[in-house]
Design a protein around this motif. Structure first.
Motif, PDB file in Angstrom:
ATOM      1  N   ARG A 255     -23.925  18.414  -7.001  1.00  0.00           N
ATOM      2  CA  ARG A 255     -24.549  18.584  -5.686  1.00  0.00           C
ATOM      3  C   ARG A 255     -24.892  17.257  -5.035  1.00  0.00           C
ATOM      4  NH1 ARG A 255     -29.660  22.235  -5.216  1.00  0.00           N
ATOM      5  NH2 ARG A 255     -30.232  20.683  -3.676  1.00  0.00           N
ATOM      6  N   ASP A 256     -25.450  16.369  -5.840  1.00  0.00           N
ATOM      7  CA  ASP A 256     -25.834  15.067  -5.284  1.00  0.00           C
ATOM      8  C   ASP A 256     -24.760  14.033  -5.621  1.00  0.00           C
ATOM      9  OD1 ASP A 256     -28.247  16.067  -4.311  1.00  0.00           O
ATOM     10  OD2 ASP A 256     -29.074  15.970  -6.347  1.00  0.00           O
TER      11      ASP A 256
ATOM     12  N   GLN B 228     -17.265  16.977  -4.236  1.00  0.00           N
ATOM     13  CA  GLN B 228     -17.892  18.074  -4.970  1.00  0.00           C
ATOM     14  C   GLN B 228     -16.836  19.086  -5.407  1.00  0.00           C
ATOM     15  OE1 GLN B 228     -20.724  19.286  -2.053  1.00  0.00           O
ATOM     16  NE2 GLN B 228     -22.308  17.914  -2.799  1.00  0.00           N
TER      17      GLN B 228
END
Lengths: 283, 1134
Positions: free
Chosen positions: B989-990, B982
């Motif tokens: 986020r995912d 990230q």
């Protein structure tokens, strides 16, 4: 009662002198029709052979084995009598099922054993060559085993004789077919029969003269073998002993080496009763 | 199916009409083909007739058993003995294949197991395998006999069942005899004499088996006396001519032969090592022979080990080169060599990878445990320079009784740092020694062996490999290098057979399906360009080992029920682009569903393993449950990743994955899952081939391209590819489980198969399948250097990677009495220089050193830098640029002497401070693979070029290095890979958990942590060496002062970086607690290393005590507050 190997051998020779053999050749196999088994002298010597080569010898073999490892001193006479009683019954008053399923087949098998023994002198009774080593006549029922086997020599070839015996008053045709089915199991390569055959051949080979030992492996590779069926039946049945048989036609040894020994008995029940009585008498 | 390992067995058969090696091989293979057809629900097509084949099979069994065991021996010389052993093997194969093919089961009750011919035949086959020396093949025979005795109260039954159990133990080679049953009572002996006779026969038979088992387990007794007893038993039965005991006679004779032929191979027959106490050795040999819950019993030597003992111990060859196939017991050979070395000195065990080092260490620690005073070591670290005492050979370990397992790189480090410790090294085992041919790694390994021999002239060398075609050359090397004898053990024997096959499409049904699909397409709107259809598979099996024959009779076709979905176009063409991996998956799944444990190799690309695994679903197939330790590793894998692990979902579907693109916990979970049987398939890349042993009964190879397709065009690439593919094929076969294995190649292009005659097209498409084994000549990687040095043509500017290794490795001045000449004189390159070339080590060394000195002078490098490169093993040129950057940094005043970093993170800042100033060309060489993160892109920008040490980095360059440093910082602080992705990759986020392509965030991060971090840690080692030799930040008195926090944290730096730890506490937990990154951080948070713990020994002891307390605290259960991760950690450290 002690019957020595010499005695039962002599008994076998006496039987040989009394019987007659008619030889036939069919398209599917050879046939030897044996007559004259019912004569008193034959019955008497047959009994000596069966007790001597069967019960007494089996007892002594087992005793010899057991005594190698255990201190045992059983009484031969009573043990043999007990075994004979188990197979033949105490007298001929045993029921018909016992006779047809246990007593008569065992006697027929014993005669089959004798036939093979005699084949050394009577080529008509040899499915092939000359017998060199022969299994002992067994007393206990085998677990799916081979009742009768021998190693023969035919010229340069060595091979295995596989025997099967049957007895019935009037079902000889079925018996003959059953024997063929038994032989067919070997032809078809039934793995269980393969195990049994290997076991028995390797046992018998150790009795061979050393110059013959080297031929065993070749015999197994070439599947040199012959089949001998012994069928006892009543003379009055519709069984035609000399007929060619479909079930024998394609057996692997070929017609020359498949032998059907027909024990033609004028009075089938009486014969087995007389042999049984004579055997009890021998004891 | 029968390659070089068994060819000698077929070549010496007795003379029987119609029996030829080829016909025997063909029939046995063909029968296995039939068994495969049964198991795979396939239809088999062969040229020959099945009835004749079966007839041949049973004749083969009966005749060759007769020859091997029962024929009276006249001249039992070596040739006859070899011929009989071969016959025993073929008879055993024929018997067990027949038993498998016909799967005879008792149809009616039987009195005891040995009364049934089906079980008798299995015991018979097992004994024949023992006679032939194929011990492991007896195990499946034993397994085919039910373990549970029949409930029998009869006297003979009682002893028969006991004898049967004894036979099973013998065939399993478990020398743990069981007591005899109750003796015959008096009442029982007065029963039927025939029953009594049979009982005593079984008792004697069982007694003989039991006595022999006990003897194998180093108990009392004499095999020759036992064999004599069996002969007497057999003779007794012959004399009685009782057909009713023919079975016992048969078993007695087989057993007698088995005892006479196997007892000379007994482990206990290996002589006691010189200088070792008899009692100590007896303890070891007893434990090894008997085995236990954790260690497989090994009472007999397999043929390669037998030959090794003969050469190494009985004939006292000083060195031995062992060339034996994978799975043929090379680890047993190493173990024997070690037991004979450890009373004299310590031993080095070289392996190509750290993963293998850990496996070997664990195995040896277990097996050598009974030898008092023996310890086995491996290292956490890799090639990075480290001052930590546990990361190198310590003085107290260089005593008799220590085995140090390490990579050549680690050993090179130890040799450079403490060569004097090797003076007492009595043995150097080099496993997978074909590494010698592998470029720079091979060059280093060769220098290591030369160095060991220079320091320890008495040291014995054992080289082991499955892939050396010229072991005689290697033996000649060792002989010439030391003046000592060197023997070769060349034994192609292996315990399993592999059926090689190629999958294609079943021509007729596929043509029909394609035509039907085309007709459907024709009926549809032209909007549809393609129509799908199922293309049925067919498998062409090679019946004569390698596919060298062009005869149709040497092949069989299996029509499989599986299919790949293909598409037909309106132009009547079949679209076949997506053929290799989908077909691999479909076939592997079918194999798994048919009871095969299957390895699916994807040699072209490591990420293909995930895509193949993702296509396989055997979730509904009965298999072992996922073990709790496997589950624990999966929990820790997901903790490491920070997202769902694809390996978890794959394992839950019954498929393990093994590639370089895994985190450690995933790799461990996969290995466990496949070994324990919760995964039926393992989708793997070539990593599995590097010595790790994953026995499988089937292998599917997806395509014939290995790695980068461009490499396939070069000769070296072709040889490497062929070697790896053949090695993959050889993985099929699981000793002790299945005697035969199946390997399937999926060709790059689909091919139509109609019958056995189609072999020609496949032999063309899959050319490597005609080669017998994966062996290639091992030539010195230093050869070109020696040639150029001898001819005076060395030039640093055009040096090859192998030459750079030599420049870095060879000492510029004598070290502990050993010079570069001493090392080079003992290398393969110098001792085995091509004929006609007059090569002397001194000339080569002088040339290398002069060239190096000249270069050093031209670079004006400080003198001490050669020492730093020597310690770290880094290329001099990179070290030079690094030092120049370091000097610039320090001159810049950013960091001052007297105010040095006092933490690992502080030293990381210093490391990156230097790296930012390294010029672009060298910087990229240092980093190795390209980092595919946008923020790091400037490091590979077109305008970032040049190698000027005074290069001024621009902002983008500094920012890119900042991104690398951020990633490293996050990594060593214990962040999950998803969290790092990230921040560094901007993954959002995912984070995508997918692993099927190298461009996905997780594969990119894993590549970074596995490759880039490893390289950076070596430069961290250079920081240490620079400070040692040229103290700039640390006052000289601080050097080697354990109490100085700056120095201490610097000493920890390389390993901390390598292991992903930012503190001494987390690093200590990693090293002495659990070797996984995030768990180490977690444990460090839970139990911070106490102040005042100084040194590795103290840290290890402290952590051991904390763990013991922690585990004792809760009875092993889960406490309040424990989450899944902590529970998993607890399980794995317990």
């Amino acid at each position: 009662m002690s019957i020595t190997p010499r005695q039962f051998a002599q008994a076998a020779i006496k039987v040989r002198r009394e019987i007659s053999i008619d030889e036939h050749t069919t398209a599917s196999h050879r046939v030897a029709v044996v007559r004259g088994l019912e004569g008193p002298a034959v019955v008497e010597n047959l009994a000596i052979y069966l007790v001597g080569a069967g019960f007494a010898r089996a007892f002594r073999s087992s005793l010899k084995i057991a005594q190698e490892f255990l201190e045992l001193a059983p009484d031969e006479e009573s043990e043999v009598a007990r075994s004979v009683g188990e197979i033949l019954g105490q007298d001929n008053g045993v029921d018909a099922d016992f006779k047809s399923n246990r007593r008569d087949p065992w006697i027929a098998e014993g005669i089959g054993h004798l036939v093979l023994w005699l084949s050394r002198r009577l080529p008509a009774l040899a499915a092939r060559g000359q017998i060199q080593a022969l299994t002992q006549l067994h007393v206990q029922s085998m677990e799916q085993g081979i009742d009768l086997a021998a190693l023969y020599v035919d010229g340069a070839a060595l091979g295995v004789h596989i025997g099967e015996s049957k007895a019935s008053v009037a079902n000889a045709t079925s018996n003959v077919a059953e024997a063929a089915a038994f032989f067919r199991e070997f032809d078809d390569g039934d793995p269980i029969r393969g195990v049994q055959l290997r076991n028995v051949v390797q046992l018998l080979r150790e009795s061979l003269r050393s110059e013959l030992d080297g031929r065993v492996t070749k015999a197994l590779w070439e599947e040199n073998r012959c089949y001998g069926a012994t069928v006892a039946y009543g003379d009055g049945s519709t069984f035609a002993p000399t007929r060619a048989r479909k079930t024998y036609r394609d057996l692997s040894p070929g017609p020359e080496h498949v032998l059907l020994v027909c024990l033609c008995l004028a009075d089938y029940p009486a014969f087995f009763d007389e042999v049984s009585d004579a055997m009890r008498g021998v004891i | 199916m029968y390659g070089s390992g068994t060819s000698v067995l077929f070549e010496n058969l007795p003379e029987l009409e119609g029996l030829t090696p080829d016909s025997a091989r063909r029939v046995l293979s063909s029968v296995y083909g039939e068994i495969l057809a049964q198991r795979l629900s396939a239809e088999v097509v062969t040229v020959d007739d099945a009835t004749e084949r079966h007839s041949y099979l049973r004749r083969l069994a009966a005749a060759l058993e007769s020859y091997a065991v029962f024929d009276r021996a006249e001249d039992d010389d070596e040739d006859v003995a070899a011929s009989r052993a071969g016959a025993a093997f073929i008879a055993a194969e024929a018997l067990s294949l027949a038993a498998d093919l016909f799967a005879i089961q008792p149809e009616r009750p039987y009195r005891y197991r040995l009364a049934h011919p089906a079980y008798l035949a299995r015991v018979e086959a097992g004994l024949l395998y023992l006679i032939a020396g194929f011990d492991a093949n007896a195990t499946p025979c034993a397994r085919a006999v039910p373990a549970r005795p029949v409930d029998t109260r009869s006297l003979d039954g009682r002893f028969a069942e006991w004898a049967c159990d004894a036979f099973r133990l013998l065939l399993f080679l478990r020398p743990q005899p069981r007591p005899a049953p109750r003796s015959a009572s008096e009442a029982e002996t007065v029963g039927d004499i025939e029953v009594v006779a049979r009982a005593v026969l079984f008792e004697e038979l069982g007694d003989c088996v039991t006595d022999y088992i006990a003897w194998l387990g180093v108990g009392e007794g004499s095999p020759s006396e036992t064999a004599d007893r069996l002969r007497q038993l057999a003779d007794l039965l012959v004399a009685q001519r009782g057909a009713q005991h023919a079975d016992i006679h048969h078993l007695a004779r087989l057993l007698e032969t088995a005892i006479r032929s196997t007892s000379p191979r007994a482990l206990r027959a290996v002589p006691v090592p010189d200088g070792m106490a008899n009692v100590t050795y007896l303890d070891y040999i007893t434990a090894r022979a008997r085995g236990d819950d954790r260690m497989w019993p090994r009472p007999l030597l397999w043929p390669p080990a037998r030959d090794f003992v003969s050469a190494y111990i009985r004939d006292a060859a000083h060195h031995v080169v062992v060339n034996a196939p994978t799975g043929s017991g090379k680890s047993a050979i190493a173990e024997i060599a070690l037991t004979h070395a450890l009373s004299q000195g310590w031993a080095v065990y070289l392996v190509p990878t750290n993963a293998l080092a850990n496996q070997v260490r664990a195995d040896l620690a277990e097996s050598l445990a009974p030898l008092e005073g023996v310890q086995v070591r491996a290292f956490v670290g890799d090639a990075e320079y480290s001052l930590l005492e546990d990361e190198s050979v310590a003085a107290d370990e260089a005593d008799a009784g220590t085995v140090v397992v390490m990579t050549p790189e680690k050993c090179a480090l130890a040799l450079r740092l403490r060569p004097q410790l090797f003076e007492n090294c009595g043995l150097c085992v080099f496993d997978e020694c074909h590494l010698l041919r592998d470029g720079a790694r091979g060059a280093l390994a060769e220098l290591v062996v030369g160095h060991v021999l220079a320091v320890a002239p008495e040291c014995r060398i054992v080289l082991m490999s499955a892939m050396v075609a010229n072991p005689d050359d290697l033996a000649a090397w060792l002989n010439e290098a030391t003046g000592r004898t060197a023997a070769v053990v060349r034994e192609p024997w292996r315990p399993t057979r592999t059926m090689r096959s190629v999958v294609g499409l079943d021509a007729d049904p596929v043509r029909e399906a394609a035509v039907a699909a085309f007709e459907r397409l024709a009926d549809r709107s032209t909007h549809f360009r393609f129509e799908k259809f199922p293309a049925r598979h067919a498998l062409l099996l090679g019946l004569c080992g390698p596919w060298s024959s062009g005869e149709a009779e040497d092949y069989a076709l299996l029509r499989l029920p599986t299919a790949t979905t293909l598409k037909v176009s309106r132009e009547r063409t079949i679209q076949s682009s997506d053929w290799t991996n989908p077909t691999t998956a479909v076939v592997a799944e079918h194999l798994a569903r048919s009871g095969f444990s299957t390895l699916a190799f994807t040699p072209a690309d490591p990420h293909h393993a995930f895509s193949v695994a993702g296509r396989i679903d055997v979730v509904d197939v009965p298999r072992e449950p996922i073990g709790e330790r496997t589950q624990a590793y999966l929990v820790l894998a997901e903790d490491e990743l920070g997202v769902t692990s694809r390996v978890r979902s794959n394992i839950e579907n019954g498929v393990a994955v093994h590639t370089a693109a895994l985190v450690d916990a995933e790799r461990l979970a996969s290995e466990r899952a496949f070994r324990e049987g919760s995964a039926l398939v393992m989708a793997a890349t070539g990593t599995v081939a590097q010595g790790l042993n994953f026995p499988a009964t089937a292998v599917v190879v997806a395509g014939t391209v290995v790695g980068d397709r461009r490499d396939a065009a070069t000769e070296e690439g072709r040889v490497r590819a062929q070697s790896q593919l053949l090695n993959a094929l050889g993985r099929a076969g699981r000793a002790g489980v299945a005697n035969q294995g199946l390997s399937i190649v999926v060709p790059e292009q689909l091919v139509l198969l109609s019958g056995p005659a189609d072999n020609a097209s496949l032999r063309n498409a899959v050319a490597f399948i005609a080669s017998d084994d994966a062996s290639t000549d091992v030539r010195s990687a230093l050869g070109p250097l020696v040639e150029r040095a001898t001819e005076g043509r060395l030039d640093v500017g055009s040096a090859t990677p192998e030459e750079l290794v030599a420049y870095s490795y060879l000492p510029f001045q004598e070290q502990d009495g050993v010079s570069a000449t001493d090392i080079l004189a003992r290398t393969l390159a110098v001792t085995r220089a091509p004929a006609g070339r007059d090569v002397t080590a001194a000339v080569v060394a002088d040339s290398v050193l002069e060239t190096g000195f000249a270069y050093l002078e031209s670079t004006q490098a400080p003198e001490w830098l050669t020492g730093a490169t020597y310690r770290t093993g880094l290329p001099f040129f990179q070290a030079l640029r690094f030092q120049q950057a370091r000097a610039r940094l320090l001159q810049g005043g950013g960091e001052q002497a007297g105010n040095p970093p006092s933490s690992i993170l502080g030293w990381i800042d210093h490391l990156f401070g230097v790296l930012r100033l390294v010029p672009p060309d060298t910087a990229r060489a240092m980093l190795g693979r390209k980092l595919s993160a946008p923020r790091m892109a400037p490091l590979w920008a077109d305008d970032a070029v040049g190698d000027d040490p005074l290069w001024e980095p621009h902002e983008e360059w500094l920012g890119a290095w900042g991104a690398v440093q951020d990633a490293v910082r996050l990594f060593i602080s214990g962040q999950s890979l998803a969290a790092i992705a990230q921040e560094v990759l901007g993954a959002g986020r995912d984070v995508d958990p997918e692993r099927t392509g190298g461009g996905k965030p997780l594969p990119r991060l894993i590549a970074f942590t596995n490759s880039t971090v490893e390289r950076l840690s070596r430069f961290a080692g250079l920081v240490v060496a620079c400070e040692e030799l040229d103290p700039q930040l640390l006052p000289i008195e601080a050097i080697r002062d354990e109490g100085n926090s700056s120095w201490h944290s610097l000493a920890l730096l390389p390993l901390a970086l390598r292991c992903g730890c930012d503190s001494e506490s987390s690093l200590s937990w990693f090293r002495f607690g659990l070797r996984l990154r995030r768990p180490a951080h977690r444990l460090a948070r839970l139990f911070p290393l106490a102040a005042g713990i100084v040194g590795d020994a103290a840290a290890r002891e402290w952590i051991g005590a904390r763990l013991a307390e922690w585990l004792a605290d809760d009875d092993g259960g889960r406490r309040d507050g424990d989450d899944d991760v902590l529970t998993a950690i607890k399980l794995l450290v317990s």
